[in-house]
Design a protein around this motif. Sequence first.
Motif, PDB file in Angstrom:
ATOM      1  N   GLY A 156      26.949  54.223  82.366  1.00 45.75           N
ATOM      2  CA  GLY A 156      27.579  55.384  82.990  1.00 45.75           C
ATOM      3  C   GLY A 156      26.907  55.785  84.279  1.00 45.75           C
ATOM      4  O   GLY A 156      26.311  54.956  84.989  1.00 45.75           O
ATOM      5  N   HIS A 157      26.970  57.080  84.565  1.00 46.49           N
ATOM      6  CA  HIS A 157      26.476  57.664  85.806  1.00 46.49           C
ATOM      7  C   HIS A 157      25.362  58.662  85.460  1.00 46.49           C
ATOM      8  O   HIS A 157      25.108  58.920  84.280  1.00 46.49           O
ATOM      9  CB  HIS A 157      27.618  58.350  86.535  1.00 46.49           C
ATOM     10  CG  HIS A 157      28.827  57.476  86.697  1.00 46.49           C
ATOM     11  ND1 HIS A 157      29.114  56.807  87.868  1.00 46.49           N
ATOM     12  CD2 HIS A 157      29.812  57.136  85.822  1.00 46.49           C
ATOM     13  CE1 HIS A 157      30.221  56.102  87.709  1.00 46.49           C
ATOM     14  NE2 HIS A 157      30.663  56.280  86.478  1.00 46.49           N
ATOM     15  N   GLY A 158      24.742  59.228  86.479  1.00 51.23           N
ATOM     16  CA  GLY A 158      23.623  60.122  86.218  1.00 51.23           C
ATOM     17  C   GLY A 158      23.907  61.193  85.182  1.00 51.23           C
ATOM     18  O   GLY A 158      23.209  61.316  84.173  1.00 51.23           O
ATOM     19  N   THR A 159      24.961  61.977  85.415  1.00 50.02           N
ATOM     20  CA  THR A 159      25.271  63.081  84.510  1.00 50.02           C
ATOM     21  C   THR A 159      25.829  62.600  83.185  1.00 50.02           C
ATOM     22  O   THR A 159      25.499  63.149  82.124  1.00 50.02           O
ATOM     23  CB  THR A 159      26.260  64.049  85.178  1.00 50.02           C
ATOM     24  OG1 THR A 159      25.660  64.580  86.369  1.00 50.02           O
ATOM     25  CG2 THR A 159      26.598  65.221  84.261  1.00 50.02           C
ATOM     26  N   VAL A 165      22.942  60.757  76.185  1.00 53.24           N
ATOM     27  CA  VAL A 165      21.652  60.784  75.503  1.00 53.24           C
ATOM     28  C   VAL A 165      21.479  62.099  74.738  1.00 53.24           C
ATOM     29  O   VAL A 165      21.098  62.107  73.557  1.00 53.24           O
ATOM     30  CB  VAL A 165      20.496  60.589  76.502  1.00 53.24           C
ATOM     31  CG1 VAL A 165      19.145  60.737  75.795  1.00 53.24           C
ATOM     32  CG2 VAL A 165      20.589  59.220  77.170  1.00 53.24           C
ATOM     33  N   ILE A 166      21.777  63.208  75.403  1.00 49.00           N
ATOM     34  CA  ILE A 166      21.669  64.514  74.750  1.00 49.00           C
ATOM     35  C   ILE A 166      22.630  64.598  73.567  1.00 49.00           C
ATOM     36  O   ILE A 166      22.311  65.162  72.516  1.00 49.00           O
ATOM     37  CB  ILE A 166      21.956  65.646  75.749  1.00 49.00           C
ATOM     38  CG1 ILE A 166      20.852  65.705  76.810  1.00 49.00           C
ATOM     39  CG2 ILE A 166      22.066  66.999  75.038  1.00 49.00           C
ATOM     40  CD1 ILE A 166      21.133  66.678  77.938  1.00 49.00           C
ATOM     41  N   ALA A 173      16.228  65.632  74.897  1.00 51.26           N
ATOM     42  CA  ALA A 173      16.400  64.692  76.016  1.00 51.26           C
ATOM     43  C   ALA A 173      16.611  65.411  77.348  1.00 51.26           C
ATOM     44  O   ALA A 173      16.583  64.782  78.400  1.00 51.26           O
ATOM     45  CB  ALA A 173      17.582  63.771  75.743  1.00 51.26           C
ATOM     46  N   ASP A 174      16.822  66.719  77.303  1.00 55.09           N
ATOM     47  CA  ASP A 174      17.083  67.465  78.539  1.00 55.09           C
ATOM     48  C   ASP A 174      15.760  67.916  79.152  1.00 55.09           C
ATOM     49  O   ASP A 174      15.351  69.064  79.028  1.00 55.09           O
ATOM     50  CB  ASP A 174      17.979  68.667  78.252  1.00 55.09           C
ATOM     51  CG  ASP A 174      18.497  69.315  79.523  1.00 55.09           C
ATOM     52  OD1 ASP A 174      18.295  68.742  80.609  1.00 55.09           O
ATOM     53  OD2 ASP A 174      19.107  70.393  79.431  1.00 55.09           O
ATOM     54  N   ASP A 175      15.103  66.979  79.821  1.00 56.62           N
ATOM     55  CA  ASP A 175      13.783  67.259  80.386  1.00 56.62           C
ATOM     56  C   ASP A 175      13.844  67.764  81.821  1.00 56.62           C
ATOM     57  O   ASP A 175      12.817  67.972  82.462  1.00 56.62           O
ATOM     58  CB  ASP A 175      12.919  66.000  80.339  1.00 56.62           C
ATOM     59  CG  ASP A 175      13.590  64.797  81.017  1.00 56.62           C
ATOM     60  OD1 ASP A 175      14.676  64.986  81.616  1.00 56.62           O
ATOM     61  OD2 ASP A 175      13.039  63.692  80.949  1.00 56.62           O
ATOM     62  N   GLY A 176      15.061  67.946  82.334  1.00 53.51           N
ATOM     63  CA  GLY A 176      15.212  68.442  83.697  1.00 53.51           C
ATOM     64  C   GLY A 176      15.123  67.369  84.755  1.00 53.51           C
ATOM     65  O   GLY A 176      15.370  67.632  85.942  1.00 53.51           O
ATOM     66  N   GLU A 177      14.768  66.149  84.367  1.00 50.18           N
ATOM     67  CA  GLU A 177      14.651  65.050  85.316  1.00 50.18           C
ATOM     68  C   GLU A 177      16.011  64.403  85.561  1.00 50.18           C
ATOM     69  O   GLU A 177      16.831  64.285  84.655  1.00 50.18           O
ATOM     70  CB  GLU A 177      13.678  63.991  84.789  1.00 50.18           C
ATOM     71  CG  GLU A 177      12.233  64.455  84.699  1.00 50.18           C
ATOM     72  CD  GLU A 177      11.614  64.667  86.058  1.00 50.18           C
ATOM     73  OE1 GLU A 177      11.916  63.891  86.987  1.00 50.18           O
ATOM     74  OE2 GLU A 177      10.831  65.623  86.198  1.00 50.18           O
ATOM     75  N   PHE A 214      22.036  62.603  93.523  1.00 46.82           N
ATOM     76  CA  PHE A 214      23.029  62.985  92.531  1.00 46.82           C
ATOM     77  C   PHE A 214      22.372  63.088  91.157  1.00 46.82           C
ATOM     78  O   PHE A 214      21.322  62.549  90.893  1.00 46.82           O
ATOM     79  CB  PHE A 214      24.214  62.016  92.470  1.00 46.82           C
ATOM     80  CG  PHE A 214      25.022  61.952  93.743  1.00 46.82           C
ATOM     81  CD1 PHE A 214      24.811  62.838  94.780  1.00 46.82           C
ATOM     82  CD2 PHE A 214      25.989  60.988  93.904  1.00 46.82           C
ATOM     83  CE1 PHE A 214      25.548  62.777  95.939  1.00 46.82           C
ATOM     84  CE2 PHE A 214      26.746  60.903  95.055  1.00 46.82           C
ATOM     85  CZ  PHE A 214      26.523  61.792  96.084  1.00 46.82           C
ATOM     86  N   ASN A 215      23.060  63.771  90.269  1.00 40.39           N
ATOM     87  CA  ASN A 215      22.542  63.989  88.913  1.00 40.39           C
ATOM     88  C   ASN A 215      22.973  62.861  87.983  1.00 40.39           C
ATOM     89  O   ASN A 215      23.883  62.140  88.279  1.00 40.39           O
ATOM     90  CB  ASN A 215      23.038  65.332  88.387  1.00 40.39           C
ATOM     91  CG  ASN A 215      22.420  66.491  89.143  1.00 40.39           C
ATOM     92  OD1 ASN A 215      21.220  66.587  89.249  1.00 40.39           O
ATOM     93  ND2 ASN A 215      23.246  67.361  89.656  1.00 40.39           N
TER      94      ASN A 215
END
Length: 215
Positions: A156-159, A165-166, A173-177, A214-215
């Motif tokens: 997939g893509h960044g977001t 994963v989340i 998994a939401d580490d802000g990175e 991008f995210n």
Amino acid sequence: MTQIVWIARHANRIDFVKPEWFLTAERRYDPPLSDDGMIQAQQLAERLKMEKIDCIFTSPFLRTVQTANAVAEKLDLSIKLETGLSEWLNSDWMSEEPKRLTIRALAKLFPRIDASYTPIIAATYPETQAQTRKRSGLTARCLAAEHFPKHILLVGHGTSVKGAVIGLVGDIADDGEKVRLCSLFKAIRQDPGWLLELRGDNSHLTHVEEVVRFN
């Protein structure tokens, strides 16, 4: 019985290397991989060639299909186009709904595509980041459940990668990175939950981006 879900972001894209590409492109929100992105995709394929993967699902955008195809060729697998893994359809980035190649056109370019596959989750323009994460998380859970105990790869893509994963392992998994290009995650089903064994690994790449766009 365990199950492994691998999740990868696509490799580098041509408009990151040549921003002027965007100005004349017919499908400006659906860029292909750059030359170095093709190398990254091959390096991802090399990383995964000894792993037990039964099915590959990818976002239908060209750059994700190209990345998934490199792995599919190495593992001799088919590719299923899943819209639930699509790019964040962000109206701040995209002035209109992105144009993409049709499934038929993609299947001509990439014969490993399973044109009979029907996506399970839709992606609707425009959407918020939270909506993207929600639908990609739901996609990951549904695909894992439907294909259990098979091991699967999601591209997939960044977001949408972060959302997938989340969706499996939860907010841990939401580490802000931000998710780096062609990086790899590995989630292992350990009923009743999931263990995140690999987080954003890019050790298979000879070149890693300095700034994550991008995210």
